[in-house]
Design a protein around this motif. Structure first.
Motif, PDB file in Angstrom:
ATOM      1  N   THR A 146       0.930  -1.329   0.022  1.00 37.26           N
ATOM      2  CA  THR A 146       0.030  -0.055   0.037  1.00 37.26           C
ATOM      3  C   THR A 146       1.032   1.213  -0.025  1.00 37.26           C
ATOM      4  OG1 THR A 146       0.008  -0.084   2.378  1.00 37.26           O
ATOM      5  CG2 THR A 146      -2.065  -1.095   1.073  1.00 37.26           C
ATOM      6  N   THR A 147       2.054   1.210   0.501  1.00 32.15           N
ATOM      7  CA  THR A 147       2.741   2.551   0.491  1.00 32.15           C
ATOM      8  C   THR A 147       3.586   2.859  -0.782  1.00 32.15           C
ATOM      9  OG1 THR A 147       4.705   1.142   1.364  1.00 32.15           O
ATOM     10  CG2 THR A 147       3.133   2.231   3.148  1.00 32.15           C
ATOM     11  N   MET A 148       3.651   1.662  -1.680  1.00 27.78           N
ATOM     12  CA  MET A 148       4.460   1.478  -2.867  1.00 27.78           C
ATOM     13  C   MET A 148       3.326   1.369  -3.955  1.00 27.78           C
ATOM     14  SD  MET A 148       8.255  -0.091  -1.996  1.00 27.78           S
ATOM     15  CE  MET A 148       7.209  -1.796  -1.901  1.00 27.78           C
ATOM     16  N   PRO A 149       2.539   2.550  -4.456  1.00 23.11           N
ATOM     17  CA  PRO A 149       1.774   2.148  -5.514  1.00 23.11           C
ATOM     18  C   PRO A 149       2.226   1.851  -6.939  1.00 23.11           C
ATOM     19  CG  PRO A 149       2.011   4.445  -5.027  1.00 23.11           C
ATOM     20  CD  PRO A 149       2.825   3.887  -4.170  1.00 23.11           C
ATOM     21  N   ARG A 150       3.468   1.956  -7.211  1.00 18.28           N
ATOM     22  CA  ARG A 150       4.022   1.884  -8.633  1.00 18.28           C
ATOM     23  C   ARG A 150       4.452  -0.060  -8.672  1.00 18.28           C
ATOM     24  NH1 ARG A 150       5.980   7.092  -7.925  1.00 18.28           N
ATOM     25  NH2 ARG A 150       5.033   8.334  -9.390  1.00 18.28           N
ATOM     26  N   VAL A 151       4.176  -0.569  -7.308  1.00 17.19           N
ATOM     27  CA  VAL A 151       4.724  -1.960  -7.243  1.00 17.19           C
ATOM     28  C   VAL A 151       3.497  -2.660  -7.372  1.00 17.19           C
ATOM     29  CG1 VAL A 151       5.753  -3.850  -5.869  1.00 17.19           C
ATOM     30  CG2 VAL A 151       6.810  -1.517  -5.853  1.00 17.19           C
ATOM     31  N   HIS A 152       3.428  -3.643  -8.310  1.00 17.46           N
ATOM     32  CA  HIS A 152       2.116  -4.557  -8.664  1.00 17.46           C
ATOM     33  C   HIS A 152       2.288  -5.812  -8.039  1.00 17.46           C
ATOM     34  CE1 HIS A 152       0.404  -1.349 -11.053  1.00 17.46           C
ATOM     35  NE2 HIS A 152       1.751  -1.090 -11.569  1.00 17.46           N
ATOM     36  N   GLY A 153       3.250  -6.196  -7.423  1.00 14.15           N
ATOM     37  CA  GLY A 153       3.260  -7.699  -6.860  1.00 14.15           C
ATOM     38  C   GLY A 153       4.645  -7.799  -6.010  1.00 14.15           C
ATOM     39  N   LEU A 154       4.636  -8.749  -4.943  1.00 17.86           N
ATOM     40  CA  LEU A 154       5.854  -9.126  -4.325  1.00 17.86           C
ATOM     41  C   LEU A 154       5.722 -10.450  -4.111  1.00 17.86           C
ATOM     42  CD1 LEU A 154       5.369  -6.403  -1.355  1.00 17.86           C
ATOM     43  CD2 LEU A 154       7.123  -6.454  -3.193  1.00 17.86           C
ATOM     44  N   LEU A 155       6.838 -11.057  -4.126  1.00 15.04           N
ATOM     45  CA  LEU A 155       6.905 -12.468  -3.983  1.00 15.04           C
ATOM     46  C   LEU A 155       8.046 -12.835  -2.973  1.00 15.04           C
ATOM     47  CD1 LEU A 155       7.165 -13.645  -7.684  1.00 15.04           C
ATOM     48  CD2 LEU A 155       5.110 -13.735  -6.318  1.00 15.04           C
ATOM     49  N   ILE A 156       7.995 -13.722  -2.237  1.00 12.77           N
ATOM     50  CA  ILE A 156       9.048 -14.439  -1.355  1.00 12.77           C
ATOM     51  C   ILE A 156       9.215 -15.767  -1.745  1.00 12.77           C
ATOM     52  CG2 ILE A 156       9.702 -14.890   0.949  1.00 12.77           C
ATOM     53  CD1 ILE A 156       8.334 -12.564   1.912  1.00 12.77           C
ATOM     54  N   VAL A 157      10.474 -16.068  -2.161  1.00 16.93           N
ATOM     55  CA  VAL A 157      11.047 -17.290  -2.541  1.00 16.93           C
ATOM     56  C   VAL A 157      12.015 -17.755  -1.718  1.00 16.93           C
ATOM     57  CG1 VAL A 157      11.863 -18.624  -4.911  1.00 16.93           C
ATOM     58  CG2 VAL A 157      10.475 -16.401  -5.008  1.00 16.93           C
ATOM     59  N   ASN A 158      11.964 -19.352  -1.468  1.00 23.19           N
ATOM     60  CA  ASN A 158      12.837 -19.692  -0.541  1.00 23.19           C
ATOM     61  C   ASN A 158      14.216 -20.117  -1.376  1.00 23.19           C
ATOM     62  OD1 ASN A 158      12.368 -22.057  -1.872  1.00 23.19           O
ATOM     63  ND2 ASN A 158      11.639 -22.952  -0.042  1.00 23.19           N
ATOM     64  N   GLU A 159      15.322 -20.559  -0.846  1.00 16.05           N
ATOM     65  CA  GLU A 159      16.406 -20.925  -1.649  1.00 16.05           C
ATOM     66  C   GLU A 159      16.533 -21.962  -2.333  1.00 16.05           C
ATOM     67  OE1 GLU A 159      16.332 -23.092   2.421  1.00 16.05           O
ATOM     68  OE2 GLU A 159      16.207 -21.319   1.859  1.00 16.05           O
ATOM     69  N   HIS A 160      15.262 -22.711  -2.557  1.00 14.18           N
ATOM     70  CA  HIS A 160      15.260 -23.861  -3.502  1.00 14.18           C
ATOM     71  C   HIS A 160      14.437 -23.318  -4.705  1.00 14.18           C
ATOM     72  CE1 HIS A 160      17.055 -26.372  -0.749  1.00 14.18           C
ATOM     73  NE2 HIS A 160      16.206 -26.131   0.320  1.00 14.18           N
ATOM     74  N   GLY A 161      13.769 -22.189  -4.668  1.00 19.89           N
ATOM     75  CA  GLY A 161      13.013 -21.629  -5.592  1.00 19.89           C
ATOM     76  C   GLY A 161      11.545 -21.821  -5.348  1.00 19.89           C
ATOM     77  N   GLN A 162      11.062 -22.338  -4.169  1.00 22.21           N
ATOM     78  CA  GLN A 162       9.797 -22.356  -4.130  1.00 22.21           C
ATOM     79  C   GLN A 162       9.076 -21.265  -3.635  1.00 22.21           C
ATOM     80  OE1 GLN A 162      10.152 -25.479  -1.041  1.00 22.21           O
ATOM     81  NE2 GLN A 162       9.943 -27.106  -2.673  1.00 22.21           N
ATOM     82  N   LEU A 163       7.898 -20.972  -4.043  1.00 21.54           N
ATOM     83  CA  LEU A 163       7.203 -19.742  -3.635  1.00 21.54           C
ATOM     84  C   LEU A 163       6.687 -19.941  -2.169  1.00 21.54           C
ATOM     85  CD1 LEU A 163       5.942 -17.174  -4.531  1.00 21.54           C
ATOM     86  CD2 LEU A 163       3.890 -18.163  -5.209  1.00 21.54           C
ATOM     87  N   ARG A 164       7.147 -18.910  -1.455  1.00 27.62           N
ATOM     88  CA  ARG A 164       6.598 -18.905   0.296  1.00 27.62           C
ATOM     89  C   ARG A 164       5.571 -18.051   0.407  1.00 27.62           C
ATOM     90  NH1 ARG A 164       7.660 -23.049   2.521  1.00 27.62           N
ATOM     91  NH2 ARG A 164       7.705 -22.007   4.451  1.00 27.62           N
ATOM     92  N   SER A 165       5.501 -16.673  -0.202  1.00 29.14           N
ATOM     93  CA  SER A 165       4.482 -15.872  -0.103  1.00 29.14           C
ATOM     94  C   SER A 165       4.350 -15.031  -1.345  1.00 29.14           C
ATOM     95  CB  SER A 165       4.926 -15.042   1.176  1.00 29.14           C
ATOM     96  OG  SER A 165       3.976 -13.991   1.206  1.00 29.14           O
ATOM     97  N   GLU A 166       3.161 -14.538  -1.549  1.00 29.72           N
ATOM     98  CA  GLU A 166       2.759 -13.770  -2.707  1.00 29.72           C
ATOM     99  C   GLU A 166       1.987 -12.703  -2.387  1.00 29.72           C
ATOM    100  OE1 GLU A 166       1.220 -14.269  -7.000  1.00 29.72           O
ATOM    101  OE2 GLU A 166       1.175 -16.069  -5.828  1.00 29.72           O
ATOM    102  N   GLU A 167       2.445 -11.397  -2.622  1.00 30.05           N
ATOM    103  CA  GLU A 167       1.365 -10.246  -2.480  1.00 30.05           C
ATOM    104  C   GLU A 167       1.009  -9.627  -3.753  1.00 30.05           C
ATOM    105  OE1 GLU A 167      -1.225  -7.903  -0.249  1.00 30.05           O
ATOM    106  OE2 GLU A 167       0.106  -9.253   0.714  1.00 30.05           O
ATOM    107  N   ARG A 168      -0.215  -9.512  -4.521  1.00 28.22           N
ATOM    108  CA  ARG A 168      -0.578  -8.983  -5.695  1.00 28.22           C
ATOM    109  C   ARG A 168      -1.483  -7.982  -5.413  1.00 28.22           C
ATOM    110  NH1 ARG A 168      -1.062 -13.799  -9.880  1.00 28.22           N
ATOM    111  NH2 ARG A 168       0.849 -14.656  -9.955  1.00 28.22           N
TER     112      ARG A 168
END
Length: 146
Positions: free
Chosen positions: A114-136
């Motif tokens: 919400t503080t960065m209106p120009r960012v359209h998505g955030l992803l957190i990926v672990n060291e194995h490349g697996q998606l841990r969290s997603e914010e769209r």
């Protein structure tokens, strides 16, 4: 009237015509009109070139201002995103992505989105490349997925 001598004739035997000797008033008026038209045309050409130079300089200055403004806006956006992502990265490194930390991480990601209106998505990926969290972001809404 004196006949032209042999030295006053061209090789074909015709008399030489010296400019100004045989010109009538009509001829002089034509020459004067030609000079006036040439002078007016020259003044018009000089004014047109000057106006073009001024217009090109104004357009160049406006383009430079737009480019500088755009560069500043991009720089500000990247600095803001960099700071927010650095804080999120430190939080993930310190708290981890376990079940207890996920709720706090989800709130932090929603706040960051919400503080960065120009960012359209955030992803957190672990060291194995697996998606841990997603914010769209979809429109003005934010969705989180675990």
């Amino acid at each position: 009237m004196k006949l032209p001598s042999r030295s006053d004739r061209d090789p074909l035997g015709r008399p030489h015509r010296w400019p100004g000797r045989e010109l009538s008033l009509r001829g002089w008026l034509a020459v004067f009109a030609l000079c006036v038209c040439s002078a007016v045309s020259a003044v018009f050409a000089v004014n047109t070139l000057h106006e073009r130079t001024v217009a090109v300089a104004d357009a160049r200055r406006a383009a430079e201002n737009v480019a500088e403004s755009l560069a500043q806006q991009v720089s500000d956006t990247l600095e803001g995103v960099d700071g927010g992502l650095l804080a999120l990265s430190e939080r993930v490194q310190n708290d981890g992505t376990g079940p207890l930390a996920r709720d706090q991480l989800q709130e932090a990601m929603a706040d960051l989105a919400t503080t960065m209106p120009r960012v359209h998505g955030l992803l957190i990926v672990n060291e194995h490349g697996q998606l841990r969290s997603e914010e769209r972001r979809v429109g003005k809404e934010c969705r989180s997925r675990w």
